[in-house]
Design a protein around this motif. Structure first.
Motif: not given
Length: 91
Positions: A37-46, A74-77
């Motif tokens: 999940c950390e590699e997902a676009e929204h997580c990467v930006s946060t 970041f944690l929420h995303a």
């Protein structure tokens, strides 16, 4: 004699090595899911915003700024992604 007592109390050294190897082989599926999940676009930006904030705050000697908002974003995303993937597979 002392060595024998240590072996009795602590067990064979080989046993400890085998246990450590078994523990290293175990992978927490939640940790794997979080990493994906950390590699997902929204997580990467946060995560980038969090790292920029940490760099900015770390470079100052005296500041009242902290990175609480960026960390929570970041944690929420990440947790939103994890929950979606986890509960989607449970249905």
């Amino acid at each position: 004699m002392v060595f024998e007592e240590k072996m009795i109390m602590n067990g064979e050294p080989e046993d400890e090595e085998e246990e450590e190897e078994e523990e290293e082989d175990m992978v927490d599926p939640m940790e794997t899911l979080r990493q994906k999940c950390e590699e997902a676009e929204h997580c990467v930006s946060t995560k980038e915003r969090l790292e920029e904030c940490e760099t900015r705050v770390g470079s100052r000697s005296a500041t009242t700024e902290d990175c609480t908002e960026e960390l929570f974003d970041f944690l929420h995303a990440r947790d939103h992604c994890v929950a979606h993937k986890l509960f989607h597979s449970v249905k």
